[in-house]
Each structure stands twice: as structure tokens, then as C-alpha cells.
Motif scaffolding. Structure first.
Motif, PDB file in Angstrom:
ATOM      1  N   LYS A 196       0.808  -1.225   0.000  1.00 45.14           N
ATOM      2  CA  LYS A 196       0.000   0.000   0.000  1.00 45.14           C
ATOM      3  C   LYS A 196       0.839   1.272   0.000  1.00 45.14           C
ATOM      4  CE  LYS A 196      -4.342  -1.639   1.983  1.00 45.14           C
ATOM      5  NZ  LYS A 196      -5.346  -1.467   3.061  1.00 45.14           N
ATOM      6  N   GLY A 197       2.151   1.130   0.170  1.00 45.50           N
ATOM      7  CA  GLY A 197       3.027   2.292   0.084  1.00 45.50           C
ATOM      8  C   GLY A 197       3.544   2.559  -1.314  1.00 45.50           C
ATOM      9  N   LYS A 199       4.042   3.978  -4.764  1.00 49.18           N
ATOM     10  CA  LYS A 199       3.786   5.301  -5.345  1.00 49.18           C
ATOM     11  C   LYS A 199       3.411   6.354  -4.301  1.00 49.18           C
ATOM     12  CE  LYS A 199       2.440   3.476  -9.863  1.00 49.18           C
ATOM     13  NZ  LYS A 199       1.411   3.457 -10.940  1.00 49.18           N
ATOM     14  N   ILE A 200       3.585   6.035  -3.013  1.00 51.45           N
ATOM     15  CA  ILE A 200       3.372   7.020  -1.947  1.00 51.45           C
ATOM     16  C   ILE A 200       4.741   7.557  -1.539  1.00 51.45           C
ATOM     17  CG2 ILE A 200       2.452   7.423   0.364  1.00 51.45           C
ATOM     18  CD1 ILE A 200       0.333   6.723  -1.714  1.00 51.45           C
ATOM     19  N   ARG A 201       4.916   8.855  -1.592  1.00 48.45           N
ATOM     20  CA  ARG A 201       6.245   9.431  -1.371  1.00 48.45           C
ATOM     21  C   ARG A 201       6.603   9.551   0.111  1.00 48.45           C
ATOM     22  NH1 ARG A 201       9.131  11.233  -5.174  1.00 48.45           N
ATOM     23  NH2 ARG A 201      10.187  12.795  -3.891  1.00 48.45           N
ATOM     24  N   ASN A 202       5.610   9.749   0.967  1.00 50.53           N
ATOM     25  CA  ASN A 202       5.894   9.948   2.386  1.00 50.53           C
ATOM     26  C   ASN A 202       4.922   9.123   3.233  1.00 50.53           C
ATOM     27  OD1 ASN A 202       7.913  12.300   2.218  1.00 50.53           O
ATOM     28  ND2 ASN A 202       6.183  13.093   1.038  1.00 50.53           N
ATOM     29  N   PHE A 203       5.453   8.106   3.919  1.00 46.31           N
ATOM     30  CA  PHE A 203       4.585   7.326   4.796  1.00 46.31           C
ATOM     31  C   PHE A 203       5.379   6.740   5.958  1.00 46.31           C
ATOM     32  CE2 PHE A 203       5.904   3.923   1.841  1.00 46.31           C
ATOM     33  CZ  PHE A 203       6.099   2.831   2.686  1.00 46.31           C
ATOM     34  N   GLU A 329       1.639  11.065   4.236  1.00 44.87           N
ATOM     35  CA  GLU A 329       0.416  10.837   3.469  1.00 44.87           C
ATOM     36  C   GLU A 329      -0.331   9.611   3.989  1.00 44.87           C
ATOM     37  OE1 GLU A 329      -0.894   9.983  -1.190  1.00 44.87           O
ATOM     38  OE2 GLU A 329       1.121  10.704  -0.722  1.00 44.87           O
ATOM     39  N   LYS A 330       0.438   8.629   4.513  1.00 44.86           N
ATOM     40  CA  LYS A 330      -0.166   7.411   5.048  1.00 44.86           C
ATOM     41  C   LYS A 330       0.596   6.939   6.274  1.00 44.86           C
ATOM     42  CE  LYS A 330      -2.312   4.943   1.135  1.00 44.86           C
ATOM     43  NZ  LYS A 330      -2.296   3.680   0.356  1.00 44.86           N
ATOM     44  N   CYS A 364      -3.656  12.567   6.245  1.00 52.26           N
ATOM     45  CA  CYS A 364      -2.991  11.295   6.548  1.00 52.26           C
ATOM     46  C   CYS A 364      -4.013  10.164   6.638  1.00 52.26           C
ATOM     47  CB  CYS A 364      -2.213  11.399   7.859  1.00 52.26           C
ATOM     48  SG  CYS A 364      -1.380   9.859   8.321  1.00 52.26           S
ATOM     49  N   GLU A 365      -3.880   9.184   5.757  1.00 56.10           N
ATOM     50  CA  GLU A 365      -4.720   7.985   5.807  1.00 56.10           C
ATOM     51  C   GLU A 365      -4.036   6.936   6.684  1.00 56.10           C
ATOM     52  OE1 GLU A 365      -6.375   4.369   2.919  1.00 56.10           O
ATOM     53  OE2 GLU A 365      -5.141   5.982   2.076  1.00 56.10           O
TER      54      GLU A 365
END
Length: 390
Positions: A196-197, A199-203, A329-330, A364-365
Motif C-alpha cells: 500500500k506504500g 507510489k506514496i512518497r511519504n509514509f 500521506e499514510k 494522513c490515511e
């Protein structure tokens, strides 16, 4: 990276040093494989030395190898407190085989390292295709780890203390490259590449298990900190006068929102404990406690939900601080306790919102990983290919 020809030369060179010249016959090779396997399965015994491991590895290559390009593979190894999970991955991130091995208790780091090396060599021998080429093994291990050396420092959930040169000890025994990092950090890498991370830049990644591990991704890259030991989110202090943590500090999130935390809460519980729970607290395994609590709540014994509420409030307070610090973001929740998220996640999210600023909390998800217990295998294997590409 080893191919059949180079392994053949190395095999004979090592045999000469150890006076094993006669083992080149099929009969003696087979006998040595049987001996190594018996040694590996005998709990507490000394592990086979490097030449025995190399004989096992050599067997991977001597049968029907085909010339030309070979598909690249990597082994991903996730070491936990009770089990070792091992898998074989392609360069594209496909998991082709997987195995869970009970981890014996070792008091000596060298015996532990020898057992791990034997397990990895045997797994390679049994699972690497004839037309496959092994790029190496990636290993995630609990506790503070200095990367890339693989040095382990006072791991709170392993029976060792002090500075342990795990990477150095392991590389002496393995006939293929090895990359060692913190278990939650490699799980974070797995989540970033195939979970689930992606293509997420910040998690932020939080692994809930015996303790709490974590990883941080900033601008699409694993953040390791100055000495390679960043991401220990479980030791974020949420109550400086709180419970004693296994790390020696007080009030760590791990002392509340983990299996160790559940044990602490049960020992403080104001009600009489049923016999099965008392017995598990005394003798273990503690990993059964979350399931028992869930079953009792589902049977209508609602007072056990208080244990999960303590868990949720601690996790939420910690996540609130992480949101304020990193503005992710997550936040991705994983680990064995993520299977019980229906008992704590909604309350934890509400608590996190309460303890964080409104704007970063709004973007934030907070979600549960889809990789769950395989995240460490994926991440450790993909670590090999990332290092190979540097």
C-alpha cells in the motif's frame, strides 16, 4: 553473484583447504548433505561450518544447469522472536516459494548465526530453479541495526545483549552476498515496492507484534538516519513516567501497544484472570493471548475490551506525534496484531486525530497493510536487488 562455474572453482578450493578432497564423489557429497541437515534440525547443536554449507549450495548447481541468461532470484528472510520466514523472489517482486521455520532459542550469537546460515543455504538448495541465478539474501532482524554493516545492538526481543557483529559472522558462512537491516525497515521497503506504500512518497510503517517496529519513507526513499538506525517508532515515549519497557526506558509505545504491552495490561488488570490466561502469562506462548481475548469479547465478555482500549490509546497517541513530526500521506499498520485491527484501529485513529494538528491529520490515511506477515520477505528480497543495482 555465483554461477555454476565460479561456484565449482570455489567449491574445490574450499575442499582442498579443509582436506575434503574425497567428498567430490556423489556418495560422500550425499552423506555430507545428510549430516548437515541432521545438524541443522538438532536443536542447540553446533551449526555446520562454511564448507558444509557450500556443499549444500553446490548441489543447487550441479544438476542440469542450462547455459545462457539465467533468471535472477533473491532470498528474503524475516527473523522474528519465535519463527524465521523465508521466501524466494524474482527481480519483478514475485514470491515463488515460502517457508516458516520455528526458531530455536540460542544463547550464543555464533550458534544463532550458524543456524541461520544453514537454514538459508538449505532453502536455496531446495527452492532455486535449475535455470535460476541467486543474487543474494536480504535479512530483516529485530532490534537496532547499523546498516549496511549489519551490526546488531542490544536487541530487546532476542536473547543477546551488547554489540553483535551479525552481518560479519553471517557473511563468513554464506557463499552468496548478504544484506542485513532492521526487520521493520525491510518490511517498510516491501510495503513501498509492492504494498500500500507503492507510489506514496511519504509514509510511516508500524509493525505490531511482540514489540513494535517501524520504518519511515521520505520522498520515496527509506530514511535511515545518520547511523542507519532510524525508524524505532516503538520507542517513542508517550508517558515519561509510564511502564518500564524492555529497552530500559519508561513509557515507550511498545510497552502498551504490542504483545508485550498486552501482557503488561493483563498483569495490571483489576479482575480475576481465567486459568488459561494465567497459565499463558506464566509459561507462554504470549502470542496466543490476543486470539483468546478476541474470542472472549465475541462471546460477550466485554470487559476484556479494556485491554484493547489501552492498546488503542497508546498506539493513537504515538501516531498523533508521528503525524505532527513527519506530516505523512499514510500510516500503514502491519504485523501479526494487525489481524485484530477490528478491536483497536477505529479508536486508535480517533486518538491520533486528537493528538495531532488538524491539517496534517486531515491528509494522513491510516490503513492496514495487505502484505501482513509477508512484508518482511518481500522487503528483504527486494533489498538485494536494490543493492545490486547501486
Amino acid at each position: 553473484m555465483l554461477v555454476k562455474q565460479s561456484c565449482h572453482r570455489l567449491f574445490h578450493r574450499r575442499l582442498k583447504v579443509k582436506n575434503f578432497e574425497d567428498s567430490t564423489t556423489q556418495k560422500n557429497r550425499t552423506n555430507r548433505i545428510i549430516l548437515a541437515e541432521q545438524t541443522f534440525h538438532k536443536k542447540g547443536s553446533s551449526p555446520p561450518d562454511f564448507p558444509l554449507g557450500l556443499i549444500l549450495w553446490y548441489e543447487v548447481f550441479i544438476s542440469n544447469s542450462k547455459p545462457g541468461d539465467m533468471m535472477k532470484y533473491a532470498i528474503g528472510c524475516d527473523i522474528g522472536g519465535s519463527f524465521v520466514k523465508v521466501g524466494l523472489l524474482t527481480e519483478a517482486g514475485q514470491l515463488t516459494s515460502r517457508k516458516t521455520i520455528p526458531l530455536p532459542r540460542f544463547k550464543d550469537p555464533e550458534d544463532f548465526t550458524g543456524w541461520v546460515s544453514s537454514a538459508l543455504v538449505m532453502f536455496a538448495r531446495q527452492n532455486l530453479p535449475d535455470d535460476g541465478q541467486l543474487s543474494g539474501v536480504g535479512i530483516g532482524i529485530p532490534g537496532p541495526v547499523k546498516y549496511p554493516e549489519g551490526t546488531l545492538f542490544d536487541p530487546p526481543n532476542l536473547p543477546f545483549s551488547g554489540e553483535i557483529p551479525f552481518g560479519e559472522l553471517l557473511r563468513k558462512r554464506l557463499p552468496f552476498p548478504a544484506f542485513i537491516d532492521n526487520d521493520a525497515t525491510v518490511q517498510t521497503l516491501g510495503e513501498a515496492r509492492v504494498g500500500k506504500g507503492r507510489k506514496i512518497r511519504n509514509f510511516i510503517y508500524i509493525a505490531l507484534g511482540t514489540g513494535i517496529g517501524g520504518g519511515i519513507v521520505v520522498n520515496g526513499r527509506i530514511y535511515r538516519g545518520d547511523t542507519g538506525m532510524a525508524g524505532e517508532v516503538g520507542h517513542l515515549v508517550i508517558d515519561y513516567r509510564g511502564r518500564k519497557c524492555l529497552c530500559g526506558a519508561r513509557g515507550c509505545m511498545e510497552a502498551y501497544a504490542s504483545i508485550n504491552g498486552i501482557v503488561n495490561s493483563l498483569r495490571e488488570f483489576p479482575y480475576d484472570l481465567p486459568g488459561e490466561i494465567r497459565e499463558l502469562l506464566e509459561t507462554g506462548p504470549w502470542g496466543k493471548l490476543p486470539g483468546i481475548l478476541k474470542e472472549r469479547i465475541e462471546r460477550g465478555e466485554k470487559h476484556w475490551q479494556k485491554i484493547w482500549n489501552i492498546f488503542a490509546d497508546a498506539l493513537g497517541a504515538g501516531m498523533g506525534s508521528l503525524i505532527n513530526i513527519f506530516n505523512p500521506e499514510k500510516i500503514i499498520i502491519s504485523g501479526g496484531l494487525s489481524y485484530y485491527s477490528s478491536l483497536f484501529l477505529a479508536r486508535a485513529i480517533e486518538t491520533a486525530r486528537h493528538y495531532s494538528f488538524k491539517q496534517p491529520a486531515a491528509v494522513c490515511e491510516i490503513t492496514v497493510s495487505k502484505l501482513k506477515e509477508n512484508a518482511g520477505i518481500y522487503g528483504a528480497g527486494l533489498l538485494v536487488f536494490e543493492e545490486e543495482g547501486k
